[in-house]
Write an enzyme that holds these catalytic residues in place. Structure first.
Site, PDB file in Angstrom:
ATOM      1  N   TYR A  58       0.847  -1.187   0.000  1.00  0.00           N
ATOM      2  CA  TYR A  58       0.000   0.000   0.000  1.00  0.00           C
ATOM      3  C   TYR A  58       0.885   1.240   0.000  1.00  0.00           C
ATOM      4  O   TYR A  58       1.547   1.558   0.976  1.00  0.00           O
ATOM      5  CB  TYR A  58      -0.919   0.020   1.221  1.00  0.00           C
ATOM      6  CG  TYR A  58      -1.887  -1.145   1.317  1.00  0.00           C
ATOM      7  CD1 TYR A  58      -2.230  -1.889   0.191  1.00  0.00           C
ATOM      8  CD2 TYR A  58      -2.446  -1.499   2.536  1.00  0.00           C
ATOM      9  CE1 TYR A  58      -3.110  -2.958   0.290  1.00  0.00           C
ATOM     10  CE2 TYR A  58      -3.338  -2.563   2.641  1.00  0.00           C
ATOM     11  CZ  TYR A  58      -3.657  -3.289   1.508  1.00  0.00           C
ATOM     12  OH  TYR A  58      -4.539  -4.347   1.616  1.00  0.00           O
ATOM     13  N   PHE A 224     -20.037   1.751  -0.900  1.00  0.00           N
ATOM     14  CA  PHE A 224     -21.398   1.799  -1.441  1.00  0.00           C
ATOM     15  C   PHE A 224     -22.454   1.630  -0.349  1.00  0.00           C
ATOM     16  O   PHE A 224     -23.493   2.303  -0.359  1.00  0.00           O
ATOM     17  CB  PHE A 224     -21.587   0.726  -2.508  1.00  0.00           C
ATOM     18  CG  PHE A 224     -22.948   0.749  -3.144  1.00  0.00           C
ATOM     19  CD1 PHE A 224     -23.239   1.652  -4.157  1.00  0.00           C
ATOM     20  CD2 PHE A 224     -23.954  -0.115  -2.711  1.00  0.00           C
ATOM     21  CE1 PHE A 224     -24.507   1.691  -4.726  1.00  0.00           C
ATOM     22  CE2 PHE A 224     -25.211  -0.087  -3.280  1.00  0.00           C
ATOM     23  CZ  PHE A 224     -25.491   0.826  -4.284  1.00  0.00           C
TER      24      PHE A 224
END
Length: 335
Positions: A58, A224
């Site tokens: 990352y 979402f």
């Protein structure tokens, strides 16, 4: 906050973890701010969110460096999980499971994290050129050396399984059964959420039957399920959702009934005098899947960390769970 234990090593973790990836990787780059992310990590620890989940890829590397700034001051309060096995190039990501590389990568992660031991060291992806037993054996040697406390495995990609008609996590289970012969698996990390329930079929039961912890990645459906995203609003080019089939304007609109259902359950619990959000309902649903399950929602702002931590106190009723089960299946997929 309630405590949970994962794996044969009975690792003590909080009820909800913090996925640190969005702070420096895969999501909107223009909104990644170091100081804001540091405040988010501190807020998580303040509220008993001890599991901090990162990976050397990352950034690459910048996510571990960021966490290291917090761990330098508060290591005793944190349960640190990082990953090995993937290398990031200019336009590609490749696996590397060679034992020598694993040893070097662990030492580098320890330096960046400013700690002398990693609580959970996870294999991000197996190297197709190296028998997974060799990679896992090198990771087990790190436990013997006192650099790592326990080992975990991330679920393999689903693309090949879908093409062959196999169950989604058959490949992961095959890997797990192989590495278990070398050294015990303490945790498995895989996607699990209201709109991605495939892990319930075989992977979650496999873990439960063997006392293996389950870290639920993307429990909020990449944002979402929070109900804060607007269909058609678009994403910056560096945001993984810009290329995700579920995040086209058409699919986001088609999947709105799922968010509506979560919001309806949240309103019901809110009648009791508390403020409850769709995100908290989504996390509570994951928690309800088993005592060995720990959701690890990604967040990079103190506000969202605080909201996510609040889900630990939300108990869904049998009626709530039945309502979630009755929501329409999500349309679109990673593939």
């Amino acid at each position: 906050m309630e405590r949970r234990t994962i794996g044969a090593a009975t690792l003590d973790v909080g009820t909800i973890g913090l996925g640190c990836m969005p702070m420096s990787w895969a999501y909107t780059g223009s909104r990644q701010r170091g100081e804001e992310s540091l405040r988010a990590v501190h807020a998580a620890l303040d509220q008993g969110v001890t599991l901090l989940d990162t990976a050397d890829m990352y950034g690459p590397f910048t996510n571990e460096l960021l966490l290291g700034r917090v761990l330098k001051e508060r290591r005793s309060e944190a349960f640190v999980s990082t990953k090995v096995g993937l290398l990031v190039g200019e336009q590609h990501i490749v696996a590397n499971g060679r034992p020598g590389y694993v040893r070097r990568a662990c030492d580098a992660s320890l330096r960046r994290l400013q700690t002398d031991v990693i609580d959970l060291y996870q294999l991000h992806r197996a190297d197709p050129e190296v028998p997974v037993e060799e990679t896992w054996g090198a990771m087990a040697d790190l436990v013997s050396a006192g650099k790592v406390r326990s080992l975990g495995l991330c679920a393999v990609g689903a693309r090949s399984a879908r093409r062959s008609g196999a169950r989604l996590h058959d490949g992961t289970i095959r890997q797990l059964e192989r590495v278990q012969q070398v050294f015990p698996v303490s945790a498995v990390e895989a996607e699990l959420s209201v709109w991605s329930t495939e892990a319930l079929d075989a992977l979650l039961p496999w873990c439960a039957a063997r006392g293996v912890g389950f870290l639920a990645a993307m429990p909020l459906g990449n944002g979402f399920l929070t109900g804060t995203l607007t269909p058609g609003e678009g994403f910056e080019p560096d945001d993984l959702r810009a290329r995700h089939p579920r995040f086209t304007a058409e699919m986001m609109a088609a999947n709105q009934p799922i968010v509506v259902g979560l919001r309806r359950i949240a309103r019901h619990h809110g009648l009791l005098g508390n403020t409850v959000t769709p995100a908290q309902v989504a996390l509570a649903w994951v928690l309800a899947q088993g005592r060995h399950v720990v959701p690890v929602p990604g967040a990079k702002r103190e506000r969202w960390v605080t909201e996510n931590a609040g889900a630990a106190g939300l108990r869904l009723t049998a009626e709530d769970l039945a309502e979630v089960a009755g929501l329409p299946a999500a349309r679109g997929s990673w593939d």
